[in-house]
Design an enzyme around this catalytic site. Structure first.
Site: not given
Length: 544
Positions: A26-27, A31, A45, A137
């Site tokens: 992701g940005g 992970v 992560k 989120d």
């Protein structure tokens, strides 16, 4: 896409852990599935603190948030390194897939399974709020379906209510379709908006699709509270929970009760109830291990909040709301103060791919040329025109909703315009149809001649019939391929997949349609085996 500074390959070392594979990117980082010195697997992560200070601070906040939580559906932390160049946190690893992938593979949840899912995730979210943390989120990508049940994961955007916001100046982070309407309007993310995102995620789990769609079109539908749910227990409660009026939204415990059929949820009014762990939510079984961070990158949109509007919303609601995240699709969008979210023109969402189903149906119509060459070709042309018109109609509907937002009667209005789309599609198909006729007809004629002159087949009756049938079928297949990939036929291809998706909403239905096409091919082969001769209509009969 993950930053270059966090790119790792299997076998690489990170803080004493060996990378086994990639779980998600992701940005804010990546992970990885890792193995420690004792051979135990974990999820790590990693963010590049040197390249993105905000991401590193978010990771630190994530660690502090999770260390304060104790819940079977919230992951625990095994290790963390927050001060070095390689900033990472290690979670216990359990096998499983995201809720989004689980529903895509197995279909929506229903009945008791849906109720248990809603109860467990609601309980986890309330525990997060009791710890003073706002997740911000909550989406199908950030719920892991473990062997012991769903687990709420990825607190990369979370913050304690007393923490300063880490979102970059003037922007609110989230994903269209899972961000509460008050957050889009400029309100501060908080527990109320987390619950809205949870309700949107439950709606996805119930239906198998994003309740408000994706892209900027989802923004206008969210603001209009335009959601369609099946007529099942709990649907009315979910609709209320996804409404714009914060005071009328039922609490998660009420939604869970309605999903289980225990009660009918009526809209609330007045003050919003405080955030507490609802006694009506069933206790969850203790897991043997918690879930790793997200297994897929989430798409993000950003809106610039109007300060005055945010202050007004804060005053009117009295309680901040929270932003969510989704896993579905959509390109990043940046909207400034002078832009209207619903007016941003974006391309229509790509239709899901149904390659096997489309290919077998095209093949079935193409090989039918062995029995009726002209009819088969006309059916292929007609099919190309119809699917192109379907795509044209979808594009027109999408463009109208981008300009004006979704309105009642839009779909019916654009369906009435289908004859115009058919006429336009017919004109646009002419170049590819001419080319397909030339390629397919030429190949069939050449094959027929080679068989008739005994260059490719023996002179026996069976040899000639099978040879001529194969020649016509090959011509039909080449015509279909040329029509599919011919000039200006990308809209036709997209329309083919869109129509296939409408006809096959589930994998089982898609398999059934594919088997029907295979059966059609078998019928053609049987007819040739029984020495059926070609039907040349509407052309004059040719020598047999």
């Amino acid at each position: 896409m993950a930053m270059a500074g966090v790119a790792r390959e299997p076998g690489d070392e990170i803080g004493g852990y060996t990378v086994v594979g990639t779980l998600g990117r992701g940005g804010s980082g990546a992970v990885y599935k890792v193995r420690d010195g004792g051979g135990d697997e974990a999820a790590l992560k990693l963010v590049d603190a040197r390249a993105d200070e905000v991401a590193a601070r978010r990771l630190e906040r994530e660690v502090h948030a999770l260390q304060s939580l104790r819940h079977p559906a919230v992951p625990r932390i095994l290790d963390a390194e927050l001060d070095g160049d390689e900033t990472f946190v290690v979670f216990e690893y359990i096998p499983g897939v995201s809720l989004w992938q689980h529903v895509q593979d197995r279909g929506p949840l229903a009945g008791g399974a849906l109720g248990e899912f809603a109860a467990r995730t609601a309980s986890a979210l309330e525990a997060v709020h009791d710890a003073g943390v706002v997740h911000r989120d909550v989406t199908p990508s950030n719920i892991m379906m473990s062997p012991d049940g769903p687990v709420l994961i990825d607190f990369g955007l979370s913050h304690r209510e007393q923490d300063a916001r880490l979102t970059r100046d003037g922007l609110v982070s989230g994903t269209a379709g899972y961000v509460a309407p008050e957050v889009i309007d400029g309100a501060e993310p908080g527990p109320i908006a987390d619950r809205w995102s949870w309700a949107a995620t439950v709606a996805y789990t119930m239906t198998g699709r994003a309740p408000f769609g994706s892209g900027t079109g989802a923004i206008s539908r969210t603001l209009e509270a335009d959601v369609e749910l099946p007529d099942v227990p709990g649907a009315d409660a979910l609709r209320a929970a996804l409404g714009r009026d914060i005071g009328a939204r039922p609490l998660p415990r009420d939604v869970v009760a309605a999903l289980r059929g225990d009660t009918t949820v009526l809209p609330r009014s007045g003050e919003v109830a405080p955030t507490v762990v609802a006694p009506g939510i069933a206790a969850t079984a203790v897991m043997t291990a918690e879930a790793p961070p997200t297994d897929a990158a989430t798409d993000t949109f950003y809106t610039r909040a109007d300060d005055a509007r945010a202050d007004a919303d804060q005053t009117s609601t009295g309680t901040p709301a929270s932003a969510p995240s989704p896993p579905i699709t959509g390109e990043p969008i940046l909207m400034t103060e002078d832009e209207e979210p619903a007016s941003t023109e974006v391309p229509i969402e790509r239709a899901p791919r149904h390659r096997l189903m489309v290919a077998t149906w095209m093949t079935a119509f193409a090989v039918a040329a062995a029995l009726a060459p002209f009819v088969a070709f006309f059916v292929l042309i007609a099919g190309a025109i119809v699917v192109r018109a379907v795509q044209r109609r979808a594009q027109a509907l999408h463009s109208a909703r981008q300009r004006r937002g979704q309105r009642r009667g839009d779909a019916a209005l654009h369906t009435l315009g289908l004859p115009w789309h058919l006429l336009r599609a017919a004109g646009e198909t002419i170049p590819a149809a001419i080319l397909a006729a030339a390629v397919g007809g030429g190949a069939a004629a050449l094959g027929w001649w080679l068989v008739s002159t005994e260059r490719l087949a023996p002179a026996s009756q069976a040899g000639q019939i099978w040879g001529h049938a194969i020649a016509l079928a090959v011509g039909g297949v080449l015509a279909a391929v040329t029509l599919w990939w011919g000039p200006w036929m990308s809209t036709t291809r997209e329309g083919g997949h869109r129509l296939a998706d409408a006809l096959a909403p589930t994998r089982g239905v898609g398999v059934a349609w594919t088997l029907v096409a295979v059966a059609g091919i078998a019928v053609v082969a049987l007819a040739v085996y029984l020495f059926a001769e070609p039907w040349w209509w509407p052309a004059p009969d040719l020598p047999q």
